[in-house]
Design a protein around this motif. Sequence first.
Motif, PDB file in Angstrom:
ATOM      1  N   ARG A 172      -4.210   6.183   6.592  1.00 41.23           N
ATOM      2  CA  ARG A 172      -4.117   7.638   6.763  1.00 41.23           C
ATOM      3  C   ARG A 172      -3.086   7.997   7.832  1.00 41.23           C
ATOM      4  O   ARG A 172      -2.701   9.162   7.958  1.00 41.23           O
ATOM      5  N   ALA A 173      -2.670   7.018   8.581  1.00 41.04           N
ATOM      6  CA  ALA A 173      -1.720   7.243   9.670  1.00 41.04           C
ATOM      7  C   ALA A 173      -0.303   6.942   9.204  1.00 41.04           C
ATOM      8  O   ALA A 173      -0.056   5.904   8.578  1.00 41.04           O
ATOM      9  N   SER A 174       0.632   7.800   9.574  1.00 44.79           N
ATOM     10  CA  SER A 174       2.019   7.559   9.179  1.00 44.79           C
ATOM     11  C   SER A 174       2.562   6.282   9.799  1.00 44.79           C
ATOM     12  O   SER A 174       3.451   5.641   9.245  1.00 44.79           O
ATOM     13  N   ALA A 175       1.995   5.874  10.938  1.00 41.39           N
ATOM     14  CA  ALA A 175       2.458   4.653  11.610  1.00 41.39           C
ATOM     15  C   ALA A 175       2.190   3.392  10.806  1.00 41.39           C
ATOM     16  O   ALA A 175       2.780   2.340  11.084  1.00 41.39           O
ATOM     17  N   ALA A 176       1.329   3.483   9.813  1.00 38.32           N
ATOM     18  CA  ALA A 176       1.026   2.310   8.984  1.00 38.32           C
ATOM     19  C   ALA A 176       2.156   1.966   8.028  1.00 38.32           C
ATOM     20  O   ALA A 176       2.189   0.875   7.476  1.00 38.32           O
ATOM     21  N   GLU A 231       1.407  15.382   7.627  1.00 34.16           N
ATOM     22  CA  GLU A 231      -0.010  15.063   7.479  1.00 34.16           C
ATOM     23  C   GLU A 231      -0.261  14.192   6.258  1.00 34.16           C
ATOM     24  O   GLU A 231       0.460  14.247   5.263  1.00 34.16           O
ATOM     25  N   PHE A 232      -1.306  13.419   6.366  1.00 34.18           N
ATOM     26  CA  PHE A 232      -1.736  12.527   5.291  1.00 34.18           C
ATOM     27  C   PHE A 232      -2.253  13.336   4.112  1.00 34.18           C
ATOM     28  O   PHE A 232      -2.969  14.322   4.290  1.00 34.18           O
ATOM     29  N   VAL A 233      -1.915  12.888   2.911  1.00 30.11           N
ATOM     30  CA  VAL A 233      -2.426  13.508   1.696  1.00 30.11           C
ATOM     31  C   VAL A 233      -3.314  12.525   0.931  1.00 30.11           C
ATOM     32  O   VAL A 233      -4.460  12.835   0.623  1.00 30.11           O
ATOM     33  N   ALA A 292       0.865  -1.173   0.000  1.00 35.14           N
ATOM     34  CA  ALA A 292       0.000   0.000   0.000  1.00 35.14           C
ATOM     35  C   ALA A 292       0.904   1.226   0.000  1.00 35.14           C
ATOM     36  O   ALA A 292       1.952   1.243   0.651  1.00 35.14           O
ATOM     37  N   MET A 293       0.511   2.232  -0.758  1.00 33.41           N
ATOM     38  CA  MET A 293       1.357   3.410  -0.928  1.00 33.41           C
ATOM     39  C   MET A 293       0.631   4.661  -0.443  1.00 33.41           C
ATOM     40  O   MET A 293      -0.590   4.782  -0.606  1.00 33.41           O
ATOM     41  N   GLY A 294       1.389   5.572   0.101  1.00 27.96           N
ATOM     42  CA  GLY A 294       0.785   6.817   0.578  1.00 27.96           C
ATOM     43  C   GLY A 294       1.653   8.015   0.268  1.00 27.96           C
ATOM     44  O   GLY A 294       2.856   7.879   0.037  1.00 27.96           O
ATOM     45  N   TRP A 295       1.017   9.164   0.218  1.00 27.36           N
ATOM     46  CA  TRP A 295       1.712  10.447   0.145  1.00 27.36           C
ATOM     47  C   TRP A 295       1.357  11.241   1.403  1.00 27.36           C
ATOM     48  O   TRP A 295       0.186  11.316   1.790  1.00 27.36           O
ATOM     49  N   PHE A 296       2.391  11.804   1.983  1.00 31.49           N
ATOM     50  CA  PHE A 296       2.233  12.679   3.136  1.00 31.49           C
ATOM     51  C   PHE A 296       2.966  13.984   2.830  1.00 31.49           C
ATOM     52  O   PHE A 296       3.766  14.048   1.903  1.00 31.49           O
ATOM     53  N   LYS A 323       2.187  -4.223   5.200  1.00 29.76           N
ATOM     54  CA  LYS A 323       1.333  -4.825   6.205  1.00 29.76           C
ATOM     55  C   LYS A 323      -0.129  -4.562   5.843  1.00 29.76           C
ATOM     56  O   LYS A 323      -0.455  -3.578   5.185  1.00 29.76           O
ATOM     57  N   TYR A 324      -0.988  -5.439   6.310  1.00 30.42           N
ATOM     58  CA  TYR A 324      -2.402  -5.335   5.976  1.00 30.42           C
ATOM     59  C   TYR A 324      -3.187  -4.764   7.145  1.00 30.42           C
ATOM     60  O   TYR A 324      -3.208  -5.329   8.235  1.00 30.42           O
ATOM     61  N   TYR A 325      -3.826  -3.629   6.853  1.00 33.42           N
ATOM     62  CA  TYR A 325      -4.653  -2.937   7.832  1.00 33.42           C
ATOM     63  C   TYR A 325      -5.991  -2.590   7.185  1.00 33.42           C
ATOM     64  O   TYR A 325      -6.170  -2.750   5.971  1.00 33.42           O
ATOM     65  N   SER A 326      -6.878  -2.076   7.990  1.00 30.13           N
ATOM     66  CA  SER A 326      -8.098  -1.519   7.419  1.00 30.13           C
ATOM     67  C   SER A 326      -7.727  -0.296   6.595  1.00 30.13           C
ATOM     68  O   SER A 326      -6.726   0.365   6.869  1.00 30.13           O
TER      69      SER A 326
END
Length: 127
Positions: A109-113, A46-48, A33-37, A101-104
Amino acid sequence: QVQLVESGGGLVQAGDSLRLSCAASGRAFSRYAMGWFRQAPGKEREFVASILWSGGSTYYADSVKGRFTIARDNAKNTVYLQMNSLKPEDTAVYYCAASNKYYSASYYRASAAYDYWGQGTQVTVSS
């Protein structure tokens, strides 16, 4: 393990567009899973936006919804952030992050993920 390298930041005027890219090394990119902050001076990171493994599920912060689009190309090991109608308040260092890792969905949205982070790319929007 995966290494992430962001690119595409720069100095633009309000109303302009930018596309950020995040290139990932390593195997099994499609399983991340990929995220931008983003982090502005003197503020918390902060989550983007986030995008899950197949790319079919995307999530956005309210502040960017309708203006930013996250997408991924698993064949190229790359995730993108298309940013339109930029505002001065979008000025920040933008970070790409990856999680194997697999989360809901909401937890991404959390950086800890996220386990892996890029070095960041600066986006500056002038008024």
